[in-house]
Design an enzyme around this catalytic site. Sequence first.
Site, mmCIF file in Angstrom:
data_model
loop_
_atom_site.group_PDB
_atom_site.id
_atom_site.type_symbol
_atom_site.label_atom_id
_atom_site.label_comp_id
_atom_site.label_asym_id
_atom_site.label_seq_id
_atom_site.Cartn_x
_atom_site.Cartn_y
_atom_site.Cartn_z
ATOM 1 C CE1 TYR A 150 -3.198 2.883 0.369
ATOM 2 C CE2 TYR A 150 -3.654 2.167 2.619
ATOM 3 C CZ TYR A 150 -3.921 3.012 1.555
ATOM 4 O OH TYR A 150 -4.884 3.977 1.671
ATOM 5 C CE LYS A 178 -6.178 1.465 -0.779
ATOM 6 N NZ LYS A 178 -6.742 1.456 0.600
#
Length: 312
Positions: A150, A178
Amino acid sequence: MAPSTNALPQGRDESAPFGRMLTAMVTPMAADGTIDYDGAARLAAYLVDEQRNDGLVISGTTGESPTTSDEEDDRLLRTVLEAVGDRATIVAGVGTNHTEHTLRLARQAEQAGAHGLLVVTPYYNKPPQEGLARHFATVADATGLPVMLYDIPGRTGTAIAPETLLRLAGHPRIVAVKEAKGDLFGASRLMTETDLAFYSGDDALNLPWLSVGAVGFVSVVGHVVGADLREMIDAFLGGDVRRATEIHRRLVPVITAIMTRTQGVIATKAALSLLGLPGGTVRPPLVDATPEFTAALREDLIAGGVKIVEGP
């Protein structure tokens, strides 16, 4: 470390290792701030069965992970897995700014039955790129679960450099990113040079991310318009760009209301209350939405086509 035996739902598209439409689920809470586990099960079922999510992220930032205990994270994950784990990919948020703590959470999530891990860049202490590479690789080595990194420097203070991602892409269990820093071109280069699957981590850029090859979304507004976002994905991948653009434009008021005026979890819990769904309060240092905010939110949701539960 061998791949985990935690069973994924059947029919998973290998090009989208965690599914295509995922929502970073809020953690429903009671008025006294305790976690509403029954509400979490009901919300998860709503997101999967009615909002067409084929994946959920549990205990991410939108799930208020900075203020939940390890024990709460474990029970919440098990609750959601029991509710929808047979028909959606359940990804456990385990990232912290302490590698040993992250390892404990990763192993705990694997033992609970999670299908994958979301590991955010360590925040506040701002490690150098070598530190990031070692942190992520160590976590990926600790379990047999696939990992989604992320990258959100606006919150963590540190971006994952393209060279670091290129290096980490060689790890067999680091399979996705992400992306929430808006670097569409940098990601395009990495998609060309690696097998990493990219997920939009910024609802405002969902459609642009599809245009450069992202496989799906990890969304916040998916709590209320997940079915619309899934339709956008299906339309775009089916070649109907005009339809995907129409959906994108219709959802602008919803994204504006939830993602630009306060923290996403505050706005999302207010939106869920308008829909009669479990959400509840937020934990300090966050504060609940004001009546004025909620009234404006209501109008924006209606403008975006969301059906509001009317009072008696």
